[in-house]
Design an enzyme around this catalytic site. Sequence first.
Site, PDB file in Angstrom:
ATOM      1  N   ARG A   8       0.666  -1.324  -0.020  1.00 54.19           N
ATOM      2  CA  ARG A   8       0.103  -0.073   0.105  1.00 54.19           C
ATOM      3  C   ARG A   8       0.924   1.256   0.026  1.00 54.19           C
ATOM      4  O   ARG A   8       0.059   2.279   0.103  1.00 54.19           O
ATOM      5  CB  ARG A   8      -0.860  -0.092   1.097  1.00 54.19           C
ATOM      6  CG  ARG A   8      -2.291  -0.547   0.986  1.00 54.19           C
ATOM      7  CD  ARG A   8      -2.339  -1.941  -0.233  1.00 54.19           C
ATOM      8  NE  ARG A   8      -3.678  -2.095  -0.333  1.00 54.19           N
ATOM      9  CZ  ARG A   8      -3.745  -3.412  -0.859  1.00 54.19           C
ATOM     10  NH1 ARG A   8      -2.943  -3.895  -1.659  1.00 54.19           N
ATOM     11  NH2 ARG A   8      -5.032  -3.882  -1.263  1.00 54.19           N
ATOM     12  N   LEU A   9       2.201   1.181  -0.247  1.00 55.37           N
ATOM     13  CA  LEU A   9       3.097   2.311  -0.233  1.00 55.37           C
ATOM     14  C   LEU A   9       3.045   2.467  -1.860  1.00 55.37           C
ATOM     15  O   LEU A   9       3.818   2.369  -2.660  1.00 55.37           O
ATOM     16  CB  LEU A   9       4.412   2.280   0.213  1.00 55.37           C
ATOM     17  CG  LEU A   9       4.394   1.846   1.565  1.00 55.37           C
ATOM     18  CD1 LEU A   9       5.831   1.515   2.187  1.00 55.37           C
ATOM     19  CD2 LEU A   9       3.894   2.997   2.330  1.00 55.37           C
TER      20      LEU A   9
END
Length: 243
Positions: free
Chosen positions: A208-209
């Site tokens: 999720r980066l």
Amino acid sequence: MPNIKNSVKDASYSVDIGEMRIKYKDKSDTFTEDHLESKQPFGQFKAWFEIACNTPGILEPNAMFLATATKSGIPSVRPVLLKGYGSEGFKFYTNYDSRKAGELDENPNAALTFYWEALKRTVRIEGTAERTSSTDSDCYFNSRPYPSQIGSMASKQSSVIAGRETLMVKEKELLEQFPEGSVKRPPNWGGYIVIPKSVEFWQGQSDRLHDRIRFRRRKPGEKPDNILVHEGDDGWVYERLSP
């Protein structure tokens, strides 16, 4: 025995799907500034769009979601098809009597979103929309298949009708009235072009980066520091956004 019908009727429809997720890309496949194919958004879009066009499983790479809003700010969004793009903007065609057209005429601010799931990539475009010329609209309308031309005439887009039979009756009338090759573009049908102020390229990461690189028009007097704000081409700058 419980009354199942009433139980279903009274049941809560709050469904938790928090565990629903799929794997995106990993740290070995990131999208960084040195991966940019162009220092302006149109060239970068072309590079990603061509990849999408050649990726199995992406059947309509030109499908995009168009967001509009009324002059009081009430939003609506729907899928449309991109029919042209370049340094002037992103083009689509529609009925000028439709809801989307009515909203664009009173509030030209618009947004477009492409999502290519197989690539885990999204392109978000924000800008203003304006109608294309009659010549442009004629050219595209004349290139459409005959059934699509008739469909454009048969539908009073976004208006309420009694049922599908209403459309079938109108289509039959028009097919009899206008043989193939004789259909002219209706005056209430044509193109719009979205002229971008910003274009964001997003690539999903499993942790999720996510990678987000946004191009935007340079502000008056702005001097890019090439640390946070990078010098682009043709009046554009680009910057990385936190996910």
